[in-house]
Design an enzyme around this catalytic site. Structure first.
Site, PDB file in Angstrom:
ATOM      1  N   ALA A 167      -0.966 -24.277 -30.965  1.00 23.99           N
ATOM      2  CA  ALA A 167       0.267 -24.931 -30.020  1.00 23.99           C
ATOM      3  C   ALA A 167      -0.436 -26.246 -29.344  1.00 23.99           C
ATOM      4  O   ALA A 167      -1.219 -26.130 -28.633  1.00 23.99           O
ATOM      5  CB  ALA A 167       0.810 -23.968 -29.097  1.00 23.99           C
ATOM      6  N   GLU A 175      -6.930 -41.833 -17.379  1.00 27.01           N
ATOM      7  CA  GLU A 175      -5.563 -41.928 -17.781  1.00 27.01           C
ATOM      8  C   GLU A 175      -4.733 -43.194 -16.977  1.00 27.01           C
ATOM      9  O   GLU A 175      -5.330 -43.982 -16.130  1.00 27.01           O
ATOM     10  CB  GLU A 175      -4.626 -40.545 -17.224  1.00 27.01           C
ATOM     11  CG  GLU A 175      -5.455 -39.253 -17.761  1.00 27.01           C
ATOM     12  CD  GLU A 175      -5.098 -39.317 -19.170  1.00 27.01           C
ATOM     13  OE1 GLU A 175      -4.028 -39.671 -19.579  1.00 27.01           O
ATOM     14  OE2 GLU A 175      -5.572 -38.516 -20.013  1.00 27.01           O
ATOM     15  N   ASP A 202      -9.657 -32.682 -11.087  1.00 30.91           N
ATOM     16  CA  ASP A 202     -10.250 -31.886 -12.413  1.00 30.91           C
ATOM     17  C   ASP A 202     -11.422 -31.146 -12.065  1.00 30.91           C
ATOM     18  O   ASP A 202     -11.814 -30.228 -12.813  1.00 30.91           O
ATOM     19  CB  ASP A 202     -10.325 -33.268 -13.385  1.00 30.91           C
ATOM     20  CG  ASP A 202     -10.740 -32.739 -14.588  1.00 30.91           C
ATOM     21  OD1 ASP A 202     -10.163 -32.260 -15.582  1.00 30.91           O
ATOM     22  OD2 ASP A 202     -12.052 -32.974 -15.077  1.00 30.91           O
ATOM     23  N   LYS A 258     -12.382 -26.971 -12.704  1.00 31.25           N
ATOM     24  CA  LYS A 258     -13.422 -26.398 -13.368  1.00 31.25           C
ATOM     25  C   LYS A 258     -14.306 -25.567 -12.612  1.00 31.25           C
ATOM     26  O   LYS A 258     -14.788 -24.669 -12.875  1.00 31.25           O
ATOM     27  CB  LYS A 258     -14.214 -27.617 -14.178  1.00 31.25           C
ATOM     28  CG  LYS A 258     -13.564 -28.508 -15.108  1.00 31.25           C
ATOM     29  CD  LYS A 258     -14.141 -29.606 -15.611  1.00 31.25           C
ATOM     30  CE  LYS A 258     -13.107 -30.484 -16.485  1.00 31.25           C
ATOM     31  NZ  LYS A 258     -13.793 -31.624 -16.910  1.00 31.25           N
TER      32      LYS A 258
END
EC number: 1.1.1.3
Length: 438
Positions: free
Chosen positions: A10, A192, A203, A207
């Site tokens: 997916a 981005e 981000d 993590k």
């Protein structure tokens, strides 16, 4: 040879397409290594009509990824759609509740729902694998969870976001501003259109929360991470770092402290001669301190379709071989609640850059009040206007002072800086960067 391992894939963006292409190109080698074929038998993506760079012949299309996740023709559900909620969460939950194994690269999903998903994996018998969620192609999850399983880890730290490391590396090398470098990173596809998630540290924090859980046996708690981004860093800070023998990096750190587990993501000055300072560009690096192994560092490509696909397929190979490991390194029933250490009690050296009124006694007043707060100064660099130069603007009436402190607490430093701001002793917001002696 056994029956094929059937994959439901997916998400067919950069990573998903790279996974399908890797399996297509290396299928014979994979089958020889694990004793059974690995085949993509079902796919799901937003756009059915888009051309793909791998063959879709014989692969069933699913408009709904949740249907793919529950399909009897799927043995392993591979989620590469992204997003911490919505269809990504629904499909992964469905697959696990149906006893299927899941492979994902979705750090946001795991940072928010990892505790519950790990429990579902254990309850229903399917594996939950996520090597690609942290560090791209670097095998840090396997190393921390399995290879170092006999160690008591005291600290995990590293460079966990390639976008930030690229920006900081270029700012240092070329003396350009954050804004100019960010625009270049966006043009190259490293950042981005809305870069907030990367440059403000979120981000890296996602993590880090996953690494912390595996390293210390605590439940994932992304909301307890102290986070600062890199948008306030200026070229003058790199010039000062160069003079002082440091480099500036966005660092994620998790360590044991007396009051709990300390998790923080922030810019740091690190000595030029340490390993982490040598990591440049979009590369990631993770270091692990264990009681028997000592210090171990892994570095490599932290993002990109091929690097991330390599980690995804590595997890698939493990599942095909029958490997089953508790997702977070130990059964969820034995995981401890996360206890947040008090970041204000963090002790270390600090870099401070203050803009002071260019008048006699301004710095002496600052130094005296820092001494009164128990802050000892290691070095001071004061940058004055050239002799005889007349001020050209209001900014020329300000002198920039760089201060390096001896070890002190964050509480003391922030307290005195807040006092300076409140009483008008400094112009603008002071710059504070921690010094980390790795």
């Amino acid at each position: 040879m056994q029956e094929p391992l059937r994959l439901g894939l997916a998400g067919l963006g950069t990573v998903g397409s790279s996974v399908a292409r890797l399996i297509e190109q290396h299928g014979d080698d994979l089958a020889a290594r694990i004793g059974r074929p690995v085949r993509v038998t079902g796919i799901s993506a937003r756009d059915r009509s888009r051309s793909r760079d791998f063959s879709t012949t014989g692969i069933e299309w699913f408009d709904d990824p949740v249907a793919l996740a529950r399909s009897d023709a799927t043995d392993v559900f591979v989620e590469l759609m992204g997003g911490e909620d919505g269809v990504a969460l629904q499909s992964v939950t469905t697959a696990l509740e149906h006893g299927k194994s899941v492979v994902t690269a979705n750090k946001a999903l795991l940072a928010k729902h990892g505790n519950r998903l790990a429990q579902l994996s254990e309850e229903h018998g399917g594996a939950l694998a996520f090597e690609a969620a942290v560090g791209g192609g670097i095998p840090v999850i396997k190393t921390l969870r399995e290879a170092l399983g006999g160690n008591r880890v005291s600290r995990v730290y590293g460079i966990l976001n390639g976008t930030c490391n690229y920006i900081l590396s270029r700012m240092e090398a070329e003396g350009i501003s954050f804004g100019d470098c960010l625009r270049d990173a966006q043009a190259l596809g490293y950042a981005e259109a809305d870069p907030t998630f990367d440059v403000e540290g979120y981000d890296a924090a996602h993590k880090l929360s996953i690494l912390t859980s595996i390293a210390f046996g605590t439940r994932i708690d992304r909301d307890s991470i102290f986070i600062e981004g890199i948008s306030s860093i200026e070229p003058v800070d790199f010039a000062a770092a160069e003079e002082l023998g440091y480099r500036i990096k966005l660092i994620g750190v998790a360590k044991r402290a007396e009051s709990g587990i300390e998790q923080r993501v922030h810019p740091a000055m690190v000595p030029k001669d340490c390993d982490i300072a040598r990591i440049k560009g979009v590369t990631n690096a993770v270091a692990i301190d264990g009681d028997f192994i000592g210090s171990l560092m892994l570095s490599g490509p932290g993002a990109g379709g091929n690097a991330t696909a390599s980690a995804v397929v590595g997890d698939i190979v493990d599942l095909a071989r029958g490997a089953r490991t508790p997702p977070l390194g130990r059964p969820t029933s034995s995981m401890e609640p996360y206890v947040r250490a008090k970041i204000q009690k963090h002790a270390g050296g600090y870099y401070l850059r203050l803009n002071l009124p260019d008048r006699p006694g301004a710095f002496a007043s600052i130094a005296r009040r820092m001494a009164d707060a128990g802050i000892s100064l290691a070095s001071i660099v004061q940058r004055n206007r050239p002799a005889g130069a007349a001020p050209r603007s209001e900014l020329d009436l300000v002198q920039s002072v760089v201060i390096i402190t001896h070890e002190t607490t964050e509480e003391a430093v922030r307290g005195v800086l807040a006092q300076f701001e409140a009483e008008g002793d400094v112009h603008g917001r002071p710059q504070l960067i921690r010094i980390e002696e790795f």
